[in-house]
Motif scaffolding. Sequence first.
Motif, PDB file in Angstrom:
ATOM      1  N   HIS A 198     -70.489  28.229  -1.821  1.00  0.00           N
ATOM      2  CA  HIS A 198     -69.299  27.621  -1.214  1.00  0.00           C
ATOM      3  C   HIS A 198     -68.020  28.390  -1.552  1.00  0.00           C
ATOM      4  O   HIS A 198     -66.932  27.903  -1.280  1.00  0.00           O
ATOM      5  CB  HIS A 198     -69.165  26.167  -1.681  1.00  0.00           C
ATOM      6  CG  HIS A 198     -70.311  25.295  -1.276  1.00  0.00           C
ATOM      7  ND1 HIS A 198     -70.339  24.580  -0.100  1.00  0.00           N
ATOM      8  CD2 HIS A 198     -71.497  25.046  -1.894  1.00  0.00           C
ATOM      9  CE1 HIS A 198     -71.480  23.906  -0.008  1.00  0.00           C
ATOM     10  NE2 HIS A 198     -72.202  24.177  -1.084  1.00  0.00           N
ATOM     11  N   PHE A 199     -68.167  29.557  -2.136  1.00  0.00           N
ATOM     12  CA  PHE A 199     -66.997  30.281  -2.632  1.00  0.00           C
ATOM     13  C   PHE A 199     -65.970  30.549  -1.539  1.00  0.00           C
ATOM     14  O   PHE A 199     -64.763  30.434  -1.759  1.00  0.00           O
ATOM     15  CB  PHE A 199     -67.410  31.603  -3.282  1.00  0.00           C
ATOM     16  CG  PHE A 199     -66.248  32.366  -3.846  1.00  0.00           C
ATOM     17  CD1 PHE A 199     -65.667  32.001  -5.048  1.00  0.00           C
ATOM     18  CD2 PHE A 199     -65.709  33.453  -3.157  1.00  0.00           C
ATOM     19  CE1 PHE A 199     -64.570  32.689  -5.570  1.00  0.00           C
ATOM     20  CE2 PHE A 199     -64.619  34.147  -3.666  1.00  0.00           C
ATOM     21  CZ  PHE A 199     -64.057  33.761  -4.875  1.00  0.00           C
ATOM     22  N   PHE A 200     -66.412  30.907  -0.346  1.00  0.00           N
ATOM     23  CA  PHE A 200     -65.494  31.285   0.736  1.00  0.00           C
ATOM     24  C   PHE A 200     -65.073  30.099   1.607  1.00  0.00           C
ATOM     25  O   PHE A 200     -64.517  30.298   2.686  1.00  0.00           O
ATOM     26  CB  PHE A 200     -66.125  32.371   1.608  1.00  0.00           C
ATOM     27  CG  PHE A 200     -66.349  33.673   0.889  1.00  0.00           C
ATOM     28  CD1 PHE A 200     -65.280  34.417   0.417  1.00  0.00           C
ATOM     29  CD2 PHE A 200     -67.642  34.137   0.668  1.00  0.00           C
ATOM     30  CE1 PHE A 200     -65.488  35.612  -0.261  1.00  0.00           C
ATOM     31  CE2 PHE A 200     -67.858  35.339  -0.004  1.00  0.00           C
ATOM     32  CZ  PHE A 200     -66.773  36.068  -0.472  1.00  0.00           C
ATOM     33  N   ASP A 201     -65.312  28.892   1.146  1.00  0.00           N
ATOM     34  CA  ASP A 201     -64.956  27.718   1.944  1.00  0.00           C
ATOM     35  C   ASP A 201     -63.444  27.568   2.119  1.00  0.00           C
ATOM     36  O   ASP A 201     -62.974  27.101   3.158  1.00  0.00           O
ATOM     37  CB  ASP A 201     -65.510  26.444   1.305  1.00  0.00           C
ATOM     38  CG  ASP A 201     -67.026  26.315   1.501  1.00  0.00           C
ATOM     39  OD1 ASP A 201     -67.639  27.252   2.034  1.00  0.00           O
ATOM     40  OD2 ASP A 201     -67.589  25.276   1.104  1.00  0.00           O
ATOM     41  N   ASP A 202     -62.670  27.938   1.111  1.00  0.00           N
ATOM     42  CA  ASP A 202     -61.216  27.772   1.149  1.00  0.00           C
ATOM     43  C   ASP A 202     -60.511  29.107   0.909  1.00  0.00           C
ATOM     44  O   ASP A 202     -61.015  29.966   0.183  1.00  0.00           O
ATOM     45  CB  ASP A 202     -60.756  26.761   0.094  1.00  0.00           C
ATOM     46  CG  ASP A 202     -61.371  25.393   0.309  1.00  0.00           C
ATOM     47  OD1 ASP A 202     -61.255  24.873   1.433  1.00  0.00           O
ATOM     48  OD2 ASP A 202     -61.976  24.861  -0.642  1.00  0.00           O
ATOM     49  N   ALA A 203     -59.337  29.244   1.513  1.00  0.00           N
ATOM     50  CA  ALA A 203     -58.528  30.449   1.325  1.00  0.00           C
ATOM     51  C   ALA A 203     -57.598  30.235   0.128  1.00  0.00           C
ATOM     52  O   ALA A 203     -56.629  29.489   0.206  1.00  0.00           O
ATOM     53  CB  ALA A 203     -57.718  30.748   2.579  1.00  0.00           C
TER      54      ALA A 203
END
Length: 212
Positions: free
Chosen positions: A33-38
């Motif tokens: 889920h690392f790239f879920d948020d900027a």
Amino acid sequence: MSSQARRYGIRSTVRRFRQGQTRAKISTTVNAHFFDDATPEVSFVLGFLWACGSVRTKHRHILRLVCYEEREERLQVILDILQSRHQLQRYGNRLVVELGNHRLVQTLIERFGKPPGKDSEGTLPRLHGSMVPPYACGHLFATGVSSPQSLRWRGHPQLISWLVEQMQFALPITEPRASRWGKTLSAAWTNPSEIQQIPQWLENPEAGLTRL
């Protein structure tokens, strides 16, 4: 489709695909889920990936990182941020690590774009202006040179040209000294006043004349 496959004694590829997606979501080898948020941390990692990473989506979704052995500690920093337990592989003086996770790679591509690879130009990163400084910092961390005499970014020509434009738009700096190294472009600033301004902007965008 799965029930029909079972009825005819055919192993369902859809079922295997769904199982793979489920395993990817709950993976214990990397934070899927690392790239879920900027976030600034994500942008820093993106800078590193666009400098020495690539993705593969045929057959399996894999994020591949390659760097020279003298930057092993820096590569390990990125792997720690990603909560990766994947093993480093050594090929001569190069280190390679492959992170196989469908959700991680798919989210990366959909949200931020595709890093340039050996045989692909990839895409420019899709980032809000406030996320450009940590991105530039991550790229510098990956393949650049930072010293009291010089700040130099090196990478894919299209990407470095874009990064120079972003920095010149945010800061009152001159054109960098550019040179080609094989298939890569290098952009360096050596003016003492600019070498002071740029790091301040990398650490704090508000320290520059950010207008993005």
